[in-house]
Write a protein that holds these residues in place. Structure first.
Motif, PDB file in Angstrom:
ATOM      1  N   LYS A   1      14.779  11.485   3.695  1.00  0.00           N
ATOM      2  CA  LYS A   1      15.791  10.926   2.385  1.00  0.00           C
ATOM      3  C   LYS A   1      15.211   9.867   1.507  1.00  0.00           C
ATOM      4  O   LYS A   1      15.651   9.517   0.500  1.00  0.00           O
ATOM      5  N   SER A   2      14.166   9.027   2.121  1.00  0.00           N
ATOM      6  CA  SER A   2      13.803   7.948   1.637  1.00  0.00           C
ATOM      7  C   SER A   2      12.469   7.504   1.751  1.00  0.00           C
ATOM      8  O   SER A   2      11.704   8.276   2.536  1.00  0.00           O
ATOM      9  N   VAL A   3      11.593   6.804   1.111  1.00  0.00           N
ATOM     10  CA  VAL A   3      10.151   6.349   0.992  1.00  0.00           C
ATOM     11  C   VAL A   3      10.321   4.867   1.207  1.00  0.00           C
ATOM     12  O   VAL A   3      11.111   4.295   1.029  1.00  0.00           O
ATOM     13  N   VAL A   4       9.210   4.116   1.725  1.00  0.00           N
ATOM     14  CA  VAL A   4       9.150   3.026   2.095  1.00  0.00           C
ATOM     15  C   VAL A   4       8.356   1.856   1.440  1.00  0.00           C
ATOM     16  O   VAL A   4       7.153   2.463   1.195  1.00  0.00           O
ATOM     17  N   ILE A   5       8.601   0.716   1.080  1.00  0.00           N
ATOM     18  CA  ILE A   5       7.361  -0.104   0.475  1.00  0.00           C
ATOM     19  C   ILE A   5       7.316  -1.183   1.438  1.00  0.00           C
ATOM     20  O   ILE A   5       8.288  -1.848   2.077  1.00  0.00           O
ATOM     21  N   TRP A   6       6.137  -1.236   2.175  1.00  0.00           N
ATOM     22  CA  TRP A   6       5.989  -2.080   3.192  1.00  0.00           C
ATOM     23  C   TRP A   6       5.643  -3.488   2.708  1.00  0.00           C
ATOM     24  O   TRP A   6       5.405  -3.649   1.512  1.00  0.00           O
ATOM     25  N   VAL A   7       5.601  -4.620   3.805  1.00  0.00           N
ATOM     26  CA  VAL A   7       5.278  -5.691   3.414  1.00  0.00           C
ATOM     27  C   VAL A   7       4.332  -6.722   3.717  1.00  0.00           C
ATOM     28  O   VAL A   7       3.833  -6.128   5.249  1.00  0.00           O
ATOM     29  N   ASP A   8       3.765  -7.570   3.260  1.00  0.00           N
ATOM     30  CA  ASP A   8       2.899  -8.430   3.838  1.00  0.00           C
ATOM     31  C   ASP A   8       1.192  -7.833   3.911  1.00  0.00           C
ATOM     32  O   ASP A   8       0.316  -8.514   3.200  1.00  0.00           O
ATOM     33  N   SER A   9       1.073  -6.761   4.340  1.00  0.00           N
ATOM     34  CA  SER A   9      -0.107  -6.316   4.564  1.00  0.00           C
ATOM     35  C   SER A   9      -0.066  -4.906   3.910  1.00  0.00           C
ATOM     36  O   SER A   9       0.912  -4.416   3.671  1.00  0.00           O
ATOM     37  N   ASP A  10      -1.404  -4.033   3.837  1.00  0.00           N
ATOM     38  CA  ASP A  10      -1.067  -2.807   3.324  1.00  0.00           C
ATOM     39  C   ASP A  10      -0.747  -1.976   4.441  1.00  0.00           C
ATOM     40  O   ASP A  10      -1.632  -1.568   5.563  1.00  0.00           O
ATOM     41  N   GLY A  11       0.359  -1.395   4.663  1.00  0.00           N
ATOM     42  CA  GLY A  11       0.903  -0.824   5.666  1.00  0.00           C
ATOM     43  C   GLY A  11       0.130   0.644   5.843  1.00  0.00           C
ATOM     44  O   GLY A  11       0.016   0.976   7.012  1.00  0.00           O
ATOM     45  N   PHE A  12      -0.449   1.200   4.935  1.00  0.00           N
ATOM     46  CA  PHE A  12      -1.490   2.404   5.208  1.00  0.00           C
ATOM     47  C   PHE A  12      -2.597   2.062   6.073  1.00  0.00           C
ATOM     48  O   PHE A  12      -2.923   2.942   7.001  1.00  0.00           O
ATOM     49  N   ILE A  13      -2.989   0.628   6.193  1.00  0.00           N
ATOM     50  CA  ILE A  13      -3.923   0.595   7.185  1.00  0.00           C
ATOM     51  C   ILE A  13      -3.399  -0.230   8.523  1.00  0.00           C
ATOM     52  O   ILE A  13      -3.809  -0.122   9.357  1.00  0.00           O
ATOM     53  N   ALA A  14      -2.412  -1.054   8.068  1.00  0.00           N
ATOM     54  CA  ALA A  14      -1.845  -1.676   9.266  1.00  0.00           C
ATOM     55  C   ALA A  14      -0.925  -1.013  10.238  1.00  0.00           C
ATOM     56  O   ALA A  14      -0.786  -1.318  11.594  1.00  0.00           O
ATOM     57  N   ALA A  15      -0.143   0.065   9.639  1.00  0.00           N
ATOM     58  CA  ALA A  15       0.658   0.831  10.336  1.00  0.00           C
ATOM     59  C   ALA A  15       0.465   2.222   9.693  1.00  0.00           C
ATOM     60  O   ALA A  15       1.379   3.042   9.308  1.00  0.00           O
ATOM     61  N   PRO A  16      -0.715   2.938  10.130  1.00  0.00           N
ATOM     62  CA  PRO A  16      -0.988   4.381   9.459  1.00  0.00           C
ATOM     63  C   PRO A  16      -0.034   5.292   9.916  1.00  0.00           C
ATOM     64  O   PRO A  16       0.082   6.441   9.497  1.00  0.00           O
ATOM     65  N   GLN A  17       0.592   5.260  11.178  1.00  0.00           N
ATOM     66  CA  GLN A  17       1.513   6.071  11.689  1.00  0.00           C
ATOM     67  C   GLN A  17       2.519   6.314  10.719  1.00  0.00           C
ATOM     68  O   GLN A  17       3.334   7.712  10.836  1.00  0.00           O
ATOM     69  N   TYR A  18       2.900   5.524   9.932  1.00  0.00           N
ATOM     70  CA  TYR A  18       3.871   5.803   8.901  1.00  0.00           C
ATOM     71  C   TYR A  18       3.357   6.195   7.382  1.00  0.00           C
ATOM     72  O   TYR A  18       4.264   6.068   6.558  1.00  0.00           O
ATOM     73  N   LYS A  19       2.285   6.631   7.223  1.00  0.00           N
ATOM     74  CA  LYS A  19       1.595   6.326   5.779  1.00  0.00           C
ATOM     75  C   LYS A  19       1.959   7.731   5.204  1.00  0.00           C
ATOM     76  O   LYS A  19       2.046   7.604   4.089  1.00  0.00           O
ATOM     77  N   SER A  20       2.610   8.738   5.696  1.00  0.00           N
ATOM     78  CA  SER A  20       3.527   9.765   5.020  1.00  0.00           C
ATOM     79  C   SER A  20       4.593   9.157   4.240  1.00  0.00           C
ATOM     80  O   SER A  20       5.193   9.955   3.229  1.00  0.00           O
ATOM     81  N   VAL A  21       5.190   8.255   4.511  1.00  0.00           N
ATOM     82  CA  VAL A  21       6.262   7.582   3.738  1.00  0.00           C
ATOM     83  C   VAL A  21       6.344   6.313   3.087  1.00  0.00           C
ATOM     84  O   VAL A  21       7.120   5.731   2.502  1.00  0.00           O
ATOM     85  N   LEU A  22       4.992   6.064   3.150  1.00  0.00           N
ATOM     86  CA  LEU A  22       4.653   4.551   2.359  1.00  0.00           C
ATOM     87  C   LEU A  22       4.337   4.760   0.966  1.00  0.00           C
ATOM     88  O   LEU A  22       3.231   5.138   0.632  1.00  0.00           O
ATOM     89  N   LEU A  23       5.265   4.300   0.047  1.00  0.00           N
ATOM     90  CA  LEU A  23       5.030   4.475  -1.474  1.00  0.00           C
ATOM     91  C   LEU A  23       3.758   3.583  -1.715  1.00  0.00           C
ATOM     92  O   LEU A  23       2.907   3.991  -2.553  1.00  0.00           O
ATOM     93  N   THR A  24       3.987   2.469  -1.308  1.00  0.00           N
ATOM     94  CA  THR A  24       2.835   1.278  -1.527  1.00  0.00           C
ATOM     95  C   THR A  24       3.210   0.223  -0.701  1.00  0.00           C
ATOM     96  O   THR A  24       4.132   0.224   0.351  1.00  0.00           O
ATOM     97  N   SER A  25       2.594  -1.151  -0.830  1.00  0.00           N
ATOM     98  CA  SER A  25       2.812  -2.385  -0.129  1.00  0.00           C
ATOM     99  C   SER A  25       2.453  -3.326  -0.897  1.00  0.00           C
ATOM    100  O   SER A  25       1.747  -3.566  -1.896  1.00  0.00           O
ATOM    101  N   VAL A  26       3.523  -4.597  -0.559  1.00  0.00           N
ATOM    102  CA  VAL A  26       3.443  -5.874  -1.303  1.00  0.00           C
ATOM    103  C   VAL A  26       2.792  -6.593  -0.531  1.00  0.00           C
ATOM    104  O   VAL A  26       3.033  -7.024   0.661  1.00  0.00           O
ATOM    105  N   VAL A  27       1.365  -7.025  -1.017  1.00  0.00           N
ATOM    106  CA  VAL A  27       0.209  -7.619   0.107  1.00  0.00           C
ATOM    107  C   VAL A  27       0.394  -8.995  -0.183  1.00  0.00           C
ATOM    108  O   VAL A  27       0.535  -9.330  -1.443  1.00  0.00           O
ATOM    109  N   LYS A  28       0.416  -9.849   0.843  1.00  0.00           N
ATOM    110  CA  LYS A  28       0.396 -11.337   0.763  1.00  0.00           C
ATOM    111  C   LYS A  28      -1.075 -11.602   1.454  1.00  0.00           C
ATOM    112  O   LYS A  28      -1.345 -11.471   2.781  1.00  0.00           O
ATOM    113  N   GLY A  29      -2.021 -12.341   0.493  1.00  0.00           N
ATOM    114  CA  GLY A  29      -3.280 -12.668   1.030  1.00  0.00           C
ATOM    115  C   GLY A  29      -3.495 -13.839   1.905  1.00  0.00           C
ATOM    116  O   GLY A  29      -3.957 -14.865   1.663  1.00  0.00           O
ATOM    117  N   VAL A  30      -2.667 -13.706   2.907  1.00  0.00           N
ATOM    118  CA  VAL A  30      -2.700 -14.887   4.149  1.00  0.00           C
ATOM    119  C   VAL A  30      -4.482 -15.052   4.644  1.00  0.00           C
ATOM    120  O   VAL A  30      -4.603 -16.278   4.930  1.00  0.00           O
TER     121      VAL A  30
END
Length: 274
Positions: free
Chosen positions: A180-209
């Motif tokens: 029913k929804s898609v997700v925007i990940w936070v802090d890091s690129d979720g596609f790389i950091a949490a690839p198990q969720y990549k099918s529902v990740l629209l994008t990520s708001v990345v903080k360059g820590v």
């Protein structure tokens, strides 16, 4: 590297690193900020830096801050345009500036979309005027994060932006199950950091820590440490939107162009994300 299991560990951990004669000690996260500030005053011969908190006003303390409201503003605009239901949502771990800056930017990005397009997409989870919204109360209660996500979907939210560290996994797992929804990940690129969720990740708001921490260590090594604060923003790539990755085909070319232009307008000062 020393990890704290509770607040009581902060000061002793810092003392251990001071005793080991570390040239620079870096605290990560606003929860440890008070302990780092006290240590900077107590140990003037050691340099300190803190991620996600303000300066202590002493020569051996550097603040590493990020204008995450800017990249979150882009995420809010993107979410509002992407939404099919006209409802998007955000929630946080705890009500601290390091969290609410994301939420505030996101909701204001939705408002900007509504103003530009003369629409009325609703943003749940944060009220910029009241400075309050939906919070888990910590960064560990995945059951509550899951319930919040389900409640948002019951209110027709089809894009959810969790600002709660790893709890975003509960939201993403729910999105994969509910469809029913898609997700925007936070802090890091979720596609790389949490690839198990990549099918529902629209994008990520990345903080360059990593970028900021590497820079302050390099300055220390070169004898150029300064208490002048670091501010990661869209202009210096200290914060940014990650690629759309697997969902790129669901983001129309025209929308991608609009988001890119909006980012340029924020960098130039033409549009304010505040």
């Amino acid at each position: 590297y020393l990890a704290a299991t509770s607040d009581a560990d902060y000061a002793p951990n810092i003392k251990k690193l001071v005793d080991e004669k570390c040239d620079i000690i870096i605290g990560v996260g606003f929860l440890i900020a008070g302990a780092v500030e006290e240590a900077a005053k107590k140990y003037p011969k050691t340099n300190f830096a803190i991620v996600d908190s303000g300066p202590a006003g002493v020569a051996n303390h550097k603040a590493l801050l990020f204008a995450t409201n800017q990249s979150s503003f882009l995420a809010g605009y993107l979410a509002a345009s992407y939404s099919k239901t006209g409802v998007v949502a955000t929630y946080g771990g705890m009500n601290f500036p390091g969290v609410t800056d994301f939420m505030d930017g996101f909701v204001k990005g939705v408002a900007h979309y509504n103003k530009v397009k003369k629409t009325s997409v609703k943003a749940l989870g944060w009220d910029p005027a009241k400075k309050d919204g939906t919070f888990v109360g910590n960064f560990s209660d995945s059951a509550k994060a899951l319930q919040i996500s389900k409640n948002f979907e019951l209110q027709n939210a089809d894009v959810i932006f969790p600002v709660a560290g790893g709890l975003g996994g509960a939201t993403a797992q729910n999105a994969m199950t509910s469809k029913k929804s898609v997700v925007i990940w936070v802090d890091s690129d979720g596609f790389i950091a949490a690839p198990q969720y990549k099918s529902v990740l629209l994008t990520s708001v990345v903080k360059g820590v990593g970028t900021s921490v590497q820079a302050v260590i390099a300055d220390e090594a070169a004898g150029k440490f300064s208490a002048t604060g670091y501010n990661g923003n869209l202009k210096n790539a200290g914060t940014f939107l990650a690629p759309y990755h697997d969902l790129i085909r669901k983001v129309p070319t025209a929308l991608r162009t609009e988001v890119t232009k909006l980012g340029n307008d924020i960098r130039s000062g033409k549009v304010s994300a505040k």
